[in-house]
Design an enzyme around this catalytic site. Structure first.
Site, mmCIF file in Angstrom:
data_model
loop_
_atom_site.group_PDB
_atom_site.id
_atom_site.type_symbol
_atom_site.label_atom_id
_atom_site.label_comp_id
_atom_site.label_asym_id
_atom_site.label_seq_id
_atom_site.Cartn_x
_atom_site.Cartn_y
_atom_site.Cartn_z
ATOM 1 C CE LYS A 173 -29.142 38.075 -73.618
ATOM 2 N NZ LYS A 173 -29.782 39.370 -73.253
ATOM 3 N N GLY A 225 -38.048 33.296 -72.530
ATOM 4 C CA GLY A 225 -38.350 34.477 -73.328
ATOM 5 C C GLY A 225 -39.436 34.162 -74.333
ATOM 6 C CB SER A 226 -40.514 36.008 -77.292
ATOM 7 O OG SER A 226 -39.299 36.035 -78.011
ATOM 8 C CB THR A 227 -42.885 31.527 -79.036
ATOM 9 O OG1 THR A 227 -43.506 31.113 -77.813
ATOM 10 C CG2 THR A 227 -42.937 30.399 -80.035
ATOM 11 C CB ALA A 229 -36.070 34.819 -78.734
ATOM 12 N N GLY A 230 -37.114 31.801 -78.877
ATOM 13 C CA GLY A 230 -36.936 30.398 -78.489
ATOM 14 C C GLY A 230 -36.753 29.493 -79.700
ATOM 15 C CD GLU A 247 -39.900 26.809 -68.661
ATOM 16 O OE1 GLU A 247 -41.055 27.026 -69.069
ATOM 17 O OE2 GLU A 247 -39.617 25.846 -67.936
ATOM 18 C CB CYS A 281 -44.792 33.356 -69.349
ATOM 19 S SG CYS A 281 -44.374 32.590 -67.781
ATOM 20 C CD GLU A 380 -46.547 35.796 -74.474
ATOM 21 O OE1 GLU A 380 -45.551 35.946 -75.194
ATOM 22 O OE2 GLU A 380 -46.526 35.180 -73.390
HETATM 23 P P1 NAD Z 1 -37.369 38.032 -75.773
HETATM 24 O O1 NAD Z 1 -37.468 36.679 -76.358
HETATM 25 O O2 NAD Z 1 -37.418 39.191 -76.670
HETATM 26 O O3 NAD Z 1 -36.026 38.173 -74.940
HETATM 27 C C1 NAD Z 1 -35.701 37.272 -73.905
HETATM 28 C C2 NAD Z 1 -34.208 37.232 -73.750
HETATM 29 O O4 NAD Z 1 -33.621 36.608 -74.892
HETATM 30 C C3 NAD Z 1 -33.552 38.592 -73.647
HETATM 31 O O5 NAD Z 1 -32.467 38.483 -72.751
HETATM 32 C C4 NAD Z 1 -33.071 38.843 -75.075
HETATM 33 O O6 NAD Z 1 -32.000 39.748 -75.119
HETATM 34 C C5 NAD Z 1 -32.654 37.457 -75.499
HETATM 35 N N1 NAD Z 1 -32.729 37.141 -76.921
HETATM 36 C C6 NAD Z 1 -33.626 37.574 -77.830
HETATM 37 N N2 NAD Z 1 -33.419 36.982 -79.022
HETATM 38 C C7 NAD Z 1 -32.363 36.139 -78.856
HETATM 39 C C8 NAD Z 1 -31.669 35.232 -79.706
HETATM 40 N N3 NAD Z 1 -32.026 35.065 -80.988
HETATM 41 N N4 NAD Z 1 -30.644 34.527 -79.214
HETATM 42 C C9 NAD Z 1 -30.282 34.669 -77.918
HETATM 43 N N5 NAD Z 1 -30.886 35.514 -77.062
HETATM 44 C C10 NAD Z 1 -31.918 36.245 -77.517
HETATM 45 O O7 NAD Z 1 -38.522 38.096 -74.660
HETATM 46 P P2 NAD Z 1 -38.885 39.305 -73.702
HETATM 47 O O8 NAD Z 1 -39.705 40.274 -74.476
HETATM 48 O O9 NAD Z 1 -37.693 39.778 -72.973
HETATM 49 O O10 NAD Z 1 -39.804 38.543 -72.622
HETATM 50 C C11 NAD Z 1 -41.137 38.312 -72.805
HETATM 51 C C12 NAD Z 1 -41.370 36.895 -73.305
HETATM 52 O O11 NAD Z 1 -40.862 35.951 -72.381
HETATM 53 C C13 NAD Z 1 -42.847 36.569 -73.413
HETATM 54 O O12 NAD Z 1 -43.082 35.888 -74.618
HETATM 55 C C14 NAD Z 1 -43.102 35.669 -72.244
HETATM 56 O O13 NAD Z 1 -44.199 34.804 -72.364
HETATM 57 C C15 NAD Z 1 -41.834 34.928 -72.145
HETATM 58 N N6 NAD Z 1 -41.679 34.347 -70.811
HETATM 59 C C16 NAD Z 1 -41.805 32.990 -70.651
HETATM 60 C C17 NAD Z 1 -41.734 32.415 -69.388
HETATM 61 C C18 NAD Z 1 -41.882 30.937 -69.170
HETATM 62 O O14 NAD Z 1 -41.437 30.466 -68.128
HETATM 63 N N7 NAD Z 1 -42.456 30.184 -70.075
HETATM 64 C C19 NAD Z 1 -41.526 33.238 -68.285
HETATM 65 C C20 NAD Z 1 -41.428 34.605 -68.484
HETATM 66 C C21 NAD Z 1 -41.479 35.157 -69.754
#
Ligand code: NAD
Length: 477
Positions: A173, A225-227, A229-230, A247, A281, A380
């Site tokens: 996704k 993705g973001s902390t 959402a994580g 991650e 990130c 961040e």
């Molecule tokens: P985001 O968390 O908003 O979205 C990431 C993905 O998750 C998207 O596909 C989004 O649609 C999906 N998503 C969001 N909420 C969700 C949920 N509750 N359940 C399931 N899926 C969900 O992040 P972003 O703004 O797209 O990306 C930037 C973030 O990603 C930054 O915080 C960055 O540090 C992090 N990131 C981390 C790494 C790493 O390897 N540690 C690498 C790249 C980016």
């Protein structure tokens, strides 16, 4: 090549998605094409297709899976130049970076995991006090893979390459901002002869992701993705006792020691602190500078920020392109205001570049006199904004580096290797670099604390998609 628009990829076929959301070009704000916004029925179909493909894919000999991965790598490489351009238009990634991390990098990773899965035994016999046990490595099952927009091809490959190598079908996704380039994986998979259902692609927003994470047909979730959402995903997976790799975000520190070669350090920070327009990130968004050299370092960083070439991301000489979206730009500008309001001193940048009225540009920005407790030092920002924090002595530098919710990356800059190693050992992060920071695909990558759980890359990245079974009473008698 014209991008595939408004489609999902399920069971080896492209088909129209439930809804569409326009993908906007970051440098101009104009529509590039309709991105799929997959609905719950699309996700259900994708998971069904993956489940149907699981028995065949897990039973496919590792050597055959590896051959298909190598063919997939070739198919991605053949599309590299159009993929690079598409990603650069979608998220503003400078073309000089796009060339390395889009078409080329996923191919490198697929080849790496193809070689690894061929070399690693599926079963090993161990002898212990009670006899012989066969330890078997089995694919964990159907993987739900969720990726962000900042490195859409590379971060998808972090998951696809080891999962497919391990024998796991994947439902990917991607983010809505980069829904178009994701389809390249589908085209390439069909060309490479990946069996239908082994890879399914359902771009969409949070709702699509939420449905995938909790889907009863998913055995493992791998999220980048973001902390925020994580944490939400981790909670769901915890309740379901579903394995999950997370991650997440970072606020990594560059520790410049008093003996550092400043020219070399600045040359390194040119990329380590600004790569991908600050949307990386692990990048060093905090710079810890010894008080004895603070003024000199601040001046050099301000000069560096002012010298970065900001402009059209498709121009190969551009170093800083636009950020991904209006929302992201406004968020970054909000942090710049917060920095000033908290009393930090703006020494470079701070606004929208006057010669870039279109698209979502932000000037490379440097704040001096930052306290590590300030929001711009703790949160961040995910943009080209640096916080320079003074310190007194190595212990203080380590304490400041560790005084963070996050623990993803970092760097140490010095001419004394031993001193660098000693500091690197004491910084509480998943990764750290000495006089530079280059990911090594053979070594684990990931974070501690709010930067995540689990590791990608290296053999550890493969282990994340395999479960181990002990069969007692086996092996040579
Ligand atoms: P985001 O968390 O908003 O979205 C990431 C993905 O998750 C998207 O596909 C989004 O649609 C999906 N998503 C969001 N909420 C969700 C949920 N509750 N359940 C399931 N899926 C969900 O992040 P972003 O703004 O797209 O990306 C930037 C973030 O990603 C930054 O915080 C960055 O540090 C992090 N990131 C981390 C790494 C790493 O390897 N540690 C690498 C790249 C980016």
């Amino acid at each position: 090549m014209t991008p595939i628009t408004g489609q999902v990829y399920i069971g080896g076929q492209f088909r129209p998605s439930a809804e569409v959301t326009p993908v906007l070009e970051a440098a101009t704000g104009t529509p590039l094409g309709d991105g799929a916004n997959a609905g719950t029925a699309d996700v259900d179909d994708a998971v069904s297709a993956a489940r149907a493909a699981l028995p065949g894919w897990r039973a496919t000999p590792a050597a055959r899976r590896a051959e298909i991965l190598v063919a997939l790598a070739e198919a991605l490489k053949a599309r590299a130049s159009s993929t690079n351009e598409l990603v650069t238009r979608e998220n503003g990634m400078p073309m000089s970076l796009s060339r390395g991390v889009n078409g080329a990098f996923p191919a490198v990773l697929l080849n790496y995991y193809a070689a690894l899965i061929t070399a690693l035994p599926e079963e090993e016999v161990r002898s212990g006090p009670t006899g012989h046990t066969t330890v078997r490595h089995e694919p964990v099952g159907v993987v739900g893979a969720i990726t962000p927009w900042n490195y859409p091809q590379a971060l998808a490959a972090f998951k696809l390459a080891p999962a497919l190598a391990a024998g796991c079908p994947v439902v990917l996704k991607p983010s809505p901002e980069t829904a178009l380039d994701a389809m390249v994986f589908g085209e390439a998979a069909t060309e490479a002869g990946l069996p239908p259902g082994v890879l399914n692609i359902v771009p969409g927003g949070t709702e699509t992701g939420v449905h995938l994470v909790a889907h009863p047909g998913v055995d493992k979730v791998s999220f980048t993705g973001s902390t925020v959402a994580g944490r939400a995903i981790g909670e769901v997976c915890g309740r379901l006792l579903r394995p999950v790799t997370l991650e997440l975000g970072g606020k990594s520190a560059a520790i410049i020691l008093d003996d550092a070669d400043l020219d070399a350090t600045l040359a390194g920070l040119r990329t380590q602190s600004f790569t991908n327009n600050g949307q990386t990130c692990y990048l060093n968004s905090r710079v810890l500078a010894p008080r004895s050299r603070y003024a000199e370092i601040v001046e050099a960083l301000a000069e560096l920020a002012g010298s970065l070439r900001v402009g059209d991301p498709l121009d190969p000489s551009t170093e800083i392109g636009p950020v991904v979206s209006e929302r992201q730009r406004d968020r970054i500008l909000g942090y710049i205001e917060a920095g000033t309001a908290d009393g930090a001193k703006l020494v470079a940048g701070g606004s929208i570049p006057k010669d870039q009225p279109r698209g979502w540009f932000v000037e490379p920005t440097v704040f001096a006199d930052v306290d590590n407790a300030h929001r711009i030092a703790q949160e961040e920002i995910f943009g080209p904004v640096l916080a320079v924090i003074p310190y007194d002595g190595d212990e203080d530098a380590i304490a400041l580096a560790n005084d963070s919710e996050y623990g993803l990356g970092g760097t140490v800059w010095t001419t004394d290797r031993e001193r660098a190693m000693s500091i690197a050992r004491q910084v509480h992060t998943g990764t750290i670099g000495i006089n530079g920071y280059t990911l090594d695909i053979a070594a684990p990558f990931g974070g501690v604390k709010a930067s995540g759980l689990g590791r990608e890359l290296g053999p550890e990245g493969l282990a994340a998609f395999r479960s181990v079974k002990s069969i007692y009473g086996t092996g040579p008698s």
